[in-house]
Design a protein around this motif. Structure first.
Motif, PDB file in Angstrom:
ATOM      1  N   CYS A 420      19.299  35.020 -16.881  1.00 12.57           N
ATOM      2  CA  CYS A 420      19.552  33.735 -16.221  1.00 12.57           C
ATOM      3  C   CYS A 420      19.792  33.913 -14.724  1.00 12.57           C
ATOM      4  O   CYS A 420      19.412  33.045 -13.918  1.00 12.57           O
ATOM      5  CB  CYS A 420      20.752  33.054 -16.874  1.00 12.57           C
ATOM      6  SG  CYS A 420      20.488  32.558 -18.601  1.00 12.57           S
ATOM      7  N   LYS A 421      20.388  35.035 -14.336  1.00 14.01           N
ATOM      8  CA  LYS A 421      20.585  35.300 -12.912  1.00 14.01           C
ATOM      9  C   LYS A 421      19.252  35.531 -12.213  1.00 14.01           C
ATOM     10  O   LYS A 421      19.066  35.119 -11.056  1.00 14.01           O
ATOM     11  CB  LYS A 421      21.485  36.521 -12.743  1.00 14.01           C
ATOM     12  CG  LYS A 421      21.895  36.785 -11.305  1.00 14.01           C
ATOM     13  CD  LYS A 421      22.895  37.931 -11.221  1.00 14.01           C
ATOM     14  CE  LYS A 421      23.336  38.172  -9.790  1.00 14.01           C
ATOM     15  NZ  LYS A 421      24.333  39.272  -9.699  1.00 14.01           N
ATOM     16  N   GLU A 422      18.298  36.160 -12.900  1.00 11.08           N
ATOM     17  CA  GLU A 422      16.965  36.350 -12.321  1.00 11.08           C
ATOM     18  C   GLU A 422      16.283  35.004 -12.090  1.00 11.08           C
ATOM     19  O   GLU A 422      15.599  34.813 -11.070  1.00 11.08           O
ATOM     20  CB  GLU A 422      16.126  37.219 -13.258  1.00 11.08           C
ATOM     21  CG  GLU A 422      14.673  37.386 -12.846  1.00 11.08           C
ATOM     22  CD  GLU A 422      14.513  38.073 -11.498  1.00 11.08           C
ATOM     23  OE1 GLU A 422      13.501  37.809 -10.818  1.00 11.08           O
ATOM     24  OE2 GLU A 422      15.413  38.864 -11.108  1.00 11.08           O
ATOM     25  N   ILE A 423      16.494  34.053 -12.980  1.00  5.25           N
ATOM     26  CA  ILE A 423      15.924  32.715 -12.795  1.00  5.25           C
ATOM     27  C   ILE A 423      16.538  32.045 -11.568  1.00  5.25           C
ATOM     28  O   ILE A 423      15.834  31.427 -10.749  1.00  5.25           O
ATOM     29  CB  ILE A 423      16.158  31.868 -14.058  1.00  5.25           C
ATOM     30  CG1 ILE A 423      15.373  32.461 -15.235  1.00  5.25           C
ATOM     31  CG2 ILE A 423      15.746  30.417 -13.824  1.00  5.25           C
ATOM     32  CD1 ILE A 423      15.652  31.782 -16.559  1.00  5.25           C
ATOM     33  N   ALA A 424      17.844  32.181 -11.404  1.00  6.77           N
ATOM     34  CA  ALA A 424      18.501  31.602 -10.237  1.00  6.77           C
ATOM     35  C   ALA A 424      18.014  32.252  -8.943  1.00  6.77           C
ATOM     36  O   ALA A 424      17.822  31.573  -7.918  1.00  6.77           O
ATOM     37  CB  ALA A 424      20.019  31.748 -10.369  1.00  6.77           C
ATOM     38  N   MET A 425      17.782  33.578  -8.982  1.00  6.91           N
ATOM     39  CA  MET A 425      17.292  34.252  -7.784  1.00  6.91           C
ATOM     40  C   MET A 425      15.872  33.829  -7.446  1.00  6.91           C
ATOM     41  O   MET A 425      15.492  33.775  -6.273  1.00  6.91           O
ATOM     42  CB  MET A 425      17.367  35.769  -7.987  1.00  6.91           C
ATOM     43  CG  MET A 425      18.777  36.320  -8.104  1.00  6.91           C
ATOM     44  SD  MET A 425      19.834  35.903  -6.698  1.00  6.91           S
ATOM     45  CE  MET A 425      18.988  36.750  -5.380  1.00  6.91           C
ATOM     46  N   GLN A 426      15.057  33.532  -8.451  1.00 10.15           N
ATOM     47  CA  GLN A 426      13.715  33.015  -8.181  1.00 10.15           C
ATOM     48  C   GLN A 426      13.785  31.687  -7.435  1.00 10.15           C
ATOM     49  O   GLN A 426      12.998  31.434  -6.509  1.00 10.15           O
ATOM     50  CB  GLN A 426      12.946  32.844  -9.493  1.00 10.15           C
ATOM     51  CG  GLN A 426      12.514  34.152 -10.134  1.00 10.15           C
ATOM     52  CD  GLN A 426      11.706  33.923 -11.403  1.00 10.15           C
ATOM     53  OE1 GLN A 426      11.299  32.801 -11.695  1.00 10.15           O
ATOM     54  NE2 GLN A 426      11.470  34.994 -12.145  1.00 10.15           N
ATOM     55  N   MET A 427      14.707  30.839  -7.802  1.00  2.00           N
ATOM     56  CA  MET A 427      14.859  29.557  -7.113  1.00  2.00           C
ATOM     57  C   MET A 427      15.308  29.765  -5.666  1.00  2.00           C
ATOM     58  O   MET A 427      14.860  29.060  -4.757  1.00  2.00           O
ATOM     59  CB  MET A 427      15.873  28.689  -7.865  1.00  2.00           C
ATOM     60  CG  MET A 427      15.451  28.321  -9.277  1.00  2.00           C
ATOM     61  SD  MET A 427      16.708  27.346 -10.153  1.00  2.00           S
ATOM     62  CE  MET A 427      16.749  25.881  -9.130  1.00  2.00           C
ATOM     63  N   ILE A 428      16.183  30.754  -5.444  1.00  2.57           N
ATOM     64  CA  ILE A 428      16.627  31.039  -4.080  1.00  2.57           C
ATOM     65  C   ILE A 428      15.481  31.580  -3.240  1.00  2.57           C
ATOM     66  O   ILE A 428      15.311  31.221  -2.066  1.00  2.57           O
ATOM     67  CB  ILE A 428      17.811  32.025  -4.119  1.00  2.57           C
ATOM     68  CG1 ILE A 428      19.037  31.349  -4.750  1.00  2.57           C
ATOM     69  CG2 ILE A 428      18.148  32.532  -2.716  1.00  2.57           C
ATOM     70  CD1 ILE A 428      20.224  32.269  -4.923  1.00  2.57           C
ATOM     71  N   ARG A 429      14.648  32.439  -3.833  1.00  3.62           N
ATOM     72  CA  ARG A 429      13.504  32.991  -3.090  1.00  3.62           C
ATOM     73  C   ARG A 429      12.544  31.878  -2.691  1.00  3.62           C
ATOM     74  O   ARG A 429      11.986  31.871  -1.590  1.00  3.62           O
ATOM     75  CB  ARG A 429      12.765  34.019  -3.943  1.00  3.62           C
ATOM     76  CG  ARG A 429      13.589  35.260  -4.280  1.00  3.62           C
ATOM     77  CD  ARG A 429      12.726  36.313  -4.967  1.00  3.62           C
ATOM     78  NE  ARG A 429      13.547  37.319  -5.628  1.00  3.62           N
ATOM     79  CZ  ARG A 429      13.705  37.422  -6.930  1.00  3.62           C
ATOM     80  NH1 ARG A 429      13.062  36.575  -7.739  1.00  3.62           N
ATOM     81  NH2 ARG A 429      14.484  38.364  -7.445  1.00  3.62           N
TER      82      ARG A 429
END
Length: 474
Positions: A420-429
């Motif tokens: 789930c943290k990887e999904i959040a980081m994709q949104m930040i990128r």
């Protein structure tokens, strides 16, 4: 004939002993005696000084621990002197002494044979021995009446000296004696080190943050919360669980359970978070002292919890040939402290976690009353975790959640958090990427890709944990 090396070593030993004695006197307030010893022994204070990690008390304690390890008991350094009676008999005082010895208390007179006239000093000596034997039972008034004032003062001085020596004697595991040890400077320093393990952080966690593992949560609540809420239930000899071992794959929630327990009992229980960096010392015998102080302070701050994270690093098997002697001594000390909890460590709960329970020595496993497997989350629990961990601004459908639940099978709670943290980081990128003016197409966040790139470790370890739980769990 002594060699020069032997003479030199003997002189060095004598010098070291004098320095140790002089420092001991100074540390305990005997400043005049310390200064007199320094002057009389001509100690070259400008050339030598004691090392920081050595003193007479630590040498004594090291010898006591070695003696206990070898013979199973602590050494006796001093013993109480038997009372002695000194009588000076002459022609003028013989009759007076005779009257003094025959004048006893009523209880003593009932047991004494009829008084006979003393014809010679030998008869007087025999009568004195009879009085001494009776005084050991409880008729000490006869001896006190026949003793001189100087002898009484000598007995008082010897008694006070013996009491002082007993106060600094190494204890045989009793908690009451540990208070005397904490009066020593080196033990006080170790106590300050142990105080750093007391947690004081404010964690905003509740039992609802623990998804699944209802059995482990219930056992922990029974051990800590139930005695706090209903102490009357444990007033008739019934005792709560004193020690629990949690085991499971890394990331399954063992440490999280300990954090929640701390957060839920923060204002009611003292929580000691023990790590290897605190209890393992390079100085010989210091690790054992730290453990003894830890359990002593836990009792003094009771109710309290001692949490050992990754305990297999401290309690590995003792039959390994690679183990050092200091490691064996430390493990033996910890075993004694854990074994004595039922009698001495009231209101102290020991919680431990391990990723490799099969590496723990069998003697330590016996000390843990409960050995619980922290299970992996099931489908419903994984759905709850995914719903909590996904970013709030991300809109997901029911079908996407079901897909992620299927992909995350055999995932631990921490691995779901990472996905789930990887999904959040994709949104930040995507939000921070500088795109060209003519580029208006936005990349969609790939939920499935974020979960598929996680490789669960529990596939290899969970089967072994289940087998170990069947053979050793409770």
């Amino acid at each position: 004939m002594l060699r020069e090396d032997d003479i030199r070593n003997a002189a060095a030993r004598r010098r070291n002993l004098l320095f140790l004695t002089q420092r001991f006197l100074a540390d305990n307030g005997f400043y005049q005696a310390a200064e007199a010893l320094k002057n009389e022994a001509r100690l070259p204070a400008e050339e030598y000084e004691l090392c920081d990690n050595i003193d007479l008390d630590s040498i004594y304690l090291e010898y006591a621990s070695y003696y206990h390890l070898k013979f199973g008991k602590y050494p006796k350094i001093v013993r109480k002197l038997k009372p002695t009676v000194k009588l000076e008999v002459n022609a003028k005082t013989k009759s007076k002494t005779k009257n003094t010895l025959t004048h006893t208390t009523s209880a003593t007179q009932a047991e004494l044979p009829p008084a006979e006239p003393l014809t010679n000093p030998g008869d007087l000596e025999l009568t004195v021995k009879k009085v001494e034997s009776l005084s050991s039972i409880g008729s000490a008034s006869t001896i006190v009446a026949s003793s001189s004032t100087g002898n009484i003062g000598g007995e008082e001085n010897r008694g006070s000296a013996l009491i002082r020596l007993q106060e600094i004697e190494h204890p045989a595991g009793a908690v009451a004696a540990a208070d005397g040890l904490l009066n020593q400077q080196d033990w006080q320093n170790l106590a300050e080190l142990v105080k750093t393990t007391i947690m004081r952080d404010e964690l905003k966690l509740t039992w609802t943050d623990m998804c699944g593992n209802a059995s482990a949560v219930e056992i922990v609540k029974e051990a800590v919360l139930t005695p706090l809420k209903y102490p009357q239930l444990f007033a008739n000899g019934l005792r709560p669980w004193k020690s629990v071992l949690l085991h499971g794959p890394p990331g399954s929630g063992k440490t999280l359970l300990a954090k929640i327990l701390y957060a839920e009992t923060r204002n009611q229980v003292t929580f000691f978070n023990v790590t290897s960096s605190v209890v393992v010392s390079k100085w010989r015998g210091e690790s054992e002292k730290i453990m003894r102080i830890l359990f002593h302070m836990a009792q003094k701050h009771a109710p309290s919890i001692i949490f050992f994270d990754e305990i297999e690093g401290l309690t590995s098997r003792r039959d390994r040939p690679s183990d050092h002697e200091s490691s064996k001594r430390f493990k033996n000390e910890l075993l004694q402290l854990l074994d004595g909890m039922e009698q001495q460590m009231s209101s102290v709960f020991v919680l431990a976690s391990s990723n490799l329970p099969w590496d723990i020595d069998d003697a330590f496993l016996r000390r843990f009353e409960k050995k619980l497997l922290v299970q992996l989350p099931n489908a419903i629990e994984r759905a709850l975790l995914i719903g909590k961990q996904l970013p709030i601004m991300l809109a997901v459908t029911k079908e996407q959640i079901e897909l992620l639940v299927r992909i995350s099978e055999h995932f631990t709670g921490d691995e779901i958090r990472l996905a789930c943290k990887e999904i959040a980081m994709q949104m930040i990128r995507r939000a921070t990427r500088v795109s060209r003016a003519d580029e208006k197409k936005e990349e969609a966040v790939s939920l499935q890709q974020a979960f598929e790139q996680i490789k669960p470790l529990s596939l290899k370890l969970m089967k072994r944990h289940l087998q170990w739980q069947d053979g050793h769990g409770s």
